[in-house]
Write an enzyme that holds these catalytic residues in place. Structure first.
Site, PDB file in Angstrom:
ATOM      1  N   ASP A   1       0.970  -1.163  -0.071  1.00  0.00           N
ATOM      2  CA  ASP A   1       0.082  -0.007   0.112  1.00  0.00           C
ATOM      3  C   ASP A   1       0.893   1.403  -0.057  1.00  0.00           C
ATOM      4  O   ASP A   1       0.372   2.260   0.842  1.00  0.00           O
ATOM      5  CB  ASP A   1      -0.863  -0.095   1.291  1.00  0.00           C
ATOM      6  CG  ASP A   1      -2.034  -1.097   0.987  1.00  0.00           C
ATOM      7  OD1 ASP A   1      -1.938  -1.757   0.179  1.00  0.00           O
ATOM      8  OD2 ASP A   1      -2.819  -1.017   2.061  1.00  0.00           O
TER       9      ASP A   1
ATOM     10  N   LYS B   1      -6.873  -4.532  -3.501  1.00  0.00           N
ATOM     11  CA  LYS B   1      -7.797  -5.148  -2.582  1.00  0.00           C
ATOM     12  C   LYS B   1      -8.915  -4.371  -1.977  1.00  0.00           C
ATOM     13  O   LYS B   1      -8.803  -3.066  -2.204  1.00  0.00           O
ATOM     14  CB  LYS B   1      -7.026  -5.711  -1.117  1.00  0.00           C
ATOM     15  CG  LYS B   1      -6.152  -4.611  -0.421  1.00  0.00           C
ATOM     16  CD  LYS B   1      -5.215  -5.083   0.528  1.00  0.00           C
ATOM     17  CE  LYS B   1      -4.117  -4.019   0.979  1.00  0.00           C
ATOM     18  NZ  LYS B   1      -5.034  -2.984   1.672  1.00  0.00           N
TER      19      LYS B   1
ATOM     20  N   CYS C   1      -2.506  -2.702   7.547  1.00  0.00           N
ATOM     21  CA  CYS C   1      -2.417  -3.781   6.408  1.00  0.00           C
ATOM     22  C   CYS C   1      -1.011  -4.574   6.397  1.00  0.00           C
ATOM     23  O   CYS C   1      -1.234  -5.601   5.750  1.00  0.00           O
ATOM     24  CB  CYS C   1      -2.539  -2.955   5.212  1.00  0.00           C
ATOM     25  SG  CYS C   1      -4.285  -2.404   4.801  1.00  0.00           S
TER      26      CYS C   1
HETATM   27  C1  VGL Z   1      -4.811   1.012   5.656  1.00  0.00           C
HETATM   28  C2  VGL Z   1      -6.659   1.815   6.883  1.00  0.00           C
HETATM   29  C3  VGL Z   1      -7.689   1.620   6.111  1.00  0.00           C
HETATM   30  C4  VGL Z   1      -3.472   0.157   5.247  1.00  0.00           C
HETATM   31  C5  VGL Z   1      -5.971   0.681   4.409  1.00  0.00           C
HETATM   32  O1  VGL Z   1      -3.215  -0.037   4.146  1.00  0.00           O
HETATM   33  O2  VGL Z   1      -2.944  -0.010   6.292  1.00  0.00           O
HETATM   34  N1  VGL Z   1      -5.187   1.432   6.644  1.00  0.00           N
HETATM   35  N2  VGL Z   1      -7.200   1.107   4.852  1.00  0.00           N
END
Ligand code: VGL
Ligand code: ZN
Length: 194
Positions: free
Chosen positions: A15, A102, A141
């Site tokens: 991410d 995702k 994540c």
């Molecule tokens: C994430 C909060 C909401 C992450 C993704 O990538 O850690 N955190 N969506």
């Protein structure tokens, strides 16, 4: 510690998207500071023709994790927006690179790169037995991707110098690291690779 990268290893970069960087919709403090180190890991895997997987949060506008739609987060990483793009300085191998989206359906969230994706089957097809994991956020994540990999039977190397957390509560990232290590992940820094 000495770790050698082998033919059965893959790298998972979690991410590294604009919305998780300083100035983004859901910023991870200093999230951008790990870009150069992650690029070093990517270069290492690329140089050995080993696969590199980039996960990304790829939400519809009305995603269940968003405030106003049942969730706790500000809208972030909406599909095809600038915020959902990878940080511009992330190294992207031309070959042997996979992008794993995702959280793509309105009604399901996925903190793990394995949840509702083809990540496990792509790794298995390639005979991967161990994954090196870095990226953001340590306490969401990254944590869930690491625990997912361990549950699926992979060995996991956690890149301690290539992760950053949000720490909604102070200490969340440190606790997440302890949990991942307790479950069997091995923590390294780049100088441990020989
Ligand atoms: C994430 C909060 C909401 C992450 C993704 O990538 O850690 N955190 N969506
Ligand atoms: Zn999200």
């Amino acid at each position: 510690m000495r770790v050698r990268v082998t033919e059965k290893d893959a790298l998972i970069v979690v991410d590294m998207q604009n919305d998780f960087m300083p100035g983004g919709a859901l910023p991870v403090p200093e999230g951008d500071s790990i870009v150069p180190r992650l690029n070093e890991y990517i270069e290492l895997f690329e140089g050995r023709a080993l696969p590199v997987f980039f996960t990304r949060d790829w939400h519809p506008e009305n995603h269940i994790s968003f405030k106003g739609h049942g969730g706790i987060w500000p809208p972030h990483c909406v599909q095809n927006t600038e915020g959902a793009m990878f940080h511009k300085d992330m190294r992207m191998p031309l070959d042997n690179k996979f992008i794993i989206s995702k959280g793509t359906s309105p009604d399901f969230d996925a903190y793990s790169g394995f949840q509702g994706t083809v990540l496990d089957s792509l790794l298995r097809e390639r005979g991967v037995t161990r994954v090196f994991v870095g990226g953001v956020a340590t306490d969401y994540c990254v944590k869930n991707t690491v625990l997912g990999a361990l549950n699926l039977g992979y060995s996991v190397i956690l890149l301690l110098d290539g992760i950053k957390g949000v720490d909604v509560k102070p200490g969340d990232s440190e606790r997440a690291i302890e949990l991942m290590l307790d479950r069997g992940a091995v923590g390294i820094e780049i100088t441990d690779i020989t």
